[in-house]
Design a protein around this motif. Structure first.
Motif, PDB file in Angstrom:
ATOM      1  N   PRO A  90       4.295  94.850   3.010  1.00  0.00           N
ATOM      2  CA  PRO A  90       4.359  96.351   2.740  1.00  0.00           C
ATOM      3  C   PRO A  90       3.501  96.532   1.720  1.00  0.00           C
ATOM      4  O   PRO A  90       3.522  95.568   0.414  1.00  0.00           O
ATOM      5  N   GLU A  91       2.510  97.491   1.721  1.00  0.00           N
ATOM      6  CA  GLU A  91       1.489  97.744   0.601  1.00  0.00           C
ATOM      7  C   GLU A  91       2.393  98.253  -0.817  1.00  0.00           C
ATOM      8  O   GLU A  91       1.713  98.025  -1.937  1.00  0.00           O
ATOM      9  N   ASP A  92       3.300  98.702  -0.812  1.00  0.00           N
ATOM     10  CA  ASP A  92       4.055  99.406  -1.923  1.00  0.00           C
ATOM     11  C   ASP A  92       4.943  98.289  -2.521  1.00  0.00           C
ATOM     12  O   ASP A  92       5.787  98.462  -3.307  1.00  0.00           O
ATOM     13  N   GLN A  93       5.163  97.060  -1.826  1.00  0.00           N
ATOM     14  CA  GLN A  93       5.867  96.067  -2.359  1.00  0.00           C
ATOM     15  C   GLN A  93       5.128  94.788  -2.704  1.00  0.00           C
ATOM     16  O   GLN A  93       4.405  94.140  -1.878  1.00  0.00           O
ATOM     17  N   ARG A  94       5.221  94.476  -4.018  1.00  0.00           N
ATOM     18  CA  ARG A  94       4.556  93.283  -4.502  1.00  0.00           C
ATOM     19  C   ARG A  94       5.524  92.038  -4.583  1.00  0.00           C
ATOM     20  O   ARG A  94       4.823  90.787  -4.767  1.00  0.00           O
ATOM     21  N   ASP A  95       6.731  92.161  -4.320  1.00  0.00           N
ATOM     22  CA  ASP A  95       7.631  90.967  -4.327  1.00  0.00           C
ATOM     23  C   ASP A  95       7.277  90.024  -3.061  1.00  0.00           C
ATOM     24  O   ASP A  95       6.985  90.767  -2.012  1.00  0.00           O
ATOM     25  N   LYS A 113      13.773  84.053   9.948  1.00  0.00           N
ATOM     26  CA  LYS A 113      13.201  82.968   9.594  1.00  0.00           C
ATOM     27  C   LYS A 113      12.438  83.317   8.237  1.00  0.00           C
ATOM     28  O   LYS A 113      12.121  82.264   7.622  1.00  0.00           O
ATOM     29  N   ILE A 114      12.258  84.434   7.739  1.00  0.00           N
ATOM     30  CA  ILE A 114      11.775  84.485   6.343  1.00  0.00           C
ATOM     31  C   ILE A 114      12.734  85.592   5.659  1.00  0.00           C
ATOM     32  O   ILE A 114      13.360  86.219   6.135  1.00  0.00           O
ATOM     33  N   THR A 115      12.643  85.435   4.218  1.00  0.00           N
ATOM     34  CA  THR A 115      13.357  86.457   3.526  1.00  0.00           C
ATOM     35  C   THR A 115      12.796  88.002   3.321  1.00  0.00           C
ATOM     36  O   THR A 115      11.546  88.196   3.712  1.00  0.00           O
ATOM     37  N   GLU A 116      13.700  88.998   3.024  1.00  0.00           N
ATOM     38  CA  GLU A 116      13.014  90.207   2.625  1.00  0.00           C
ATOM     39  C   GLU A 116      12.236  89.936   1.248  1.00  0.00           C
ATOM     40  O   GLU A 116      12.303  88.978   0.603  1.00  0.00           O
ATOM     41  N   PRO A 117      11.291  91.030   1.159  1.00  0.00           N
ATOM     42  CA  PRO A 117      10.388  90.918  -0.127  1.00  0.00           C
ATOM     43  C   PRO A 117      11.220  90.934  -1.396  1.00  0.00           C
ATOM     44  O   PRO A 117      12.077  91.633  -1.542  1.00  0.00           O
ATOM     45  N   GLY A 118      11.091  89.890  -2.148  1.00  0.00           N
ATOM     46  CA  GLY A 118      11.689  89.990  -3.390  1.00  0.00           C
ATOM     47  C   GLY A 118      13.192  89.098  -3.367  1.00  0.00           C
ATOM     48  O   GLY A 118      13.499  88.699  -4.427  1.00  0.00           O
TER      49      GLY A 118
END
Length: 285
Positions: A90-95, A113-118
């Motif tokens: 996501p462009e608005d998510q830097r985590d 297989k992957i985590t959510e941002p942050g």
């Protein structure tokens, strides 16, 4: 002679025309069959699906260079696969995202297989470059009564015997070290108070050696540091005399006017004829 040549020319032209006619007929039949085959064949619809560009290991940080989009049959897209780059990054998510399950090259990325941002995948994602995880054994007293949480900072005190007459000594050996796990949990969202058996801290290799030595030679006690407390504790060392307010023992000194002890002389008496002589010998007792 000319008439024969003319007849041969006319025959050749006729044969060439007939050959062209046959070729055109066959091309028409082929094109018709091709058009029928295309009309009867269903075109497979595809959709871009993001796959790994290399082998991804557990705990790795996922970047845009680690994925690429490939055309995938729409009716065979795996559940949870990413088909939109804006959803994956996501462009608005830097985590960042982290790899939760190892993946091979060209394997589709799926949400499981992957985590959510942050979201952190575990202890390994909390270790900064150059830091190591070290476990400290605690109980209800040394572990601040179960109020420790991953992300807290603590001071570490060592209590043990030293090679002098002071008895047990308590000394501050590490300040503001970060907790990254309590028992087997690295989640910061836990609110239930529990008595931990171990806490895991993030320290550098020199601190690992110091904590290992301290834990094997004495008892470690943790002291919780306030959330926004940036102060650094001074060097602290307390022994039993300082705790009880007892005066320091003055070292014994020899008084100048005190007579020195006389040196002991041991002799034996022996007779030589009519004379009796004293002979000096080493003292045995």
């Amino acid at each position: 002679m000319r008439s024969v040549f003319g007849l041969v020319l006319i025959a050749g032209l006729a044969l060439a025309g007939f050959a062209v006619y046959m070729v055109q007929g066959r091309m028409a039949v082929y094109q018709s069959a091709l058009a029928e085959e295309r009309a009867g064949r269903n075109e497979v619809a595809t959709v871009p699906v993001f796959v790994a560009t290399r082998t991804l290991a557990y705990g790795e940080r996922l970047t845009a260079e680690d994925v690429r989009a490939v055309d995938w049959p729409m009716n065979a897209v795996p559940e949870g696969a990413f088909v939109d780059a804006n959803v994956l990054f996501p462009e608005d998510q830097r985590d960042p995202r982290y790899v939760r399950r190892a993946m091979e090259k060209d394997e589709p990325l799926m949400a499981i297989k992957i985590t959510e941002p942050g979201e952190e995948v575990g202890v390994i994602s909390r270790l900064e470059r150059g830091m190591r995880a070290f476990a400290i054994s605690v109980d209800v007293a040394s572990g601040v009564s179960g109020f420790l949480r991953p992300g807290d900072h603590v001071d570490v005190y060592w209590t043990g015997d030293v090679d002098d007459s002071r008895g047990e000594v308590t000394k501050l050996i590490q300040t503001r070290i970060k907790l990254i796990a309590v028992d087997q949990s690295a989640s910061k969202d836990e609110t239930e108070t529990r008595i931990a058996r171990t806490v895991t801290v993030a320290v550098n290799p020199q601190q690992v050696a110091a904590l290992a030595q301290a834990q094997s030679t004495g008892q470690l006690t943790l002291s919780l540091v306030g959330f926004d407390d940036e102060t650094i504790a001074e060097a602290i060392e307390i022994d039993q005399r300082m705790l009880l307010g007892l005066p320091e023992e003055a070292p014994q000194q020899v008084r100048q006017d005190q007579p020195m002890p006389e040196e002991r002389v041991c002799t034996i008496r022996t007779r030589r004829g009519a004379e009796v002589a004293n002979i000096v010998i080493p003292c045995t007792n």
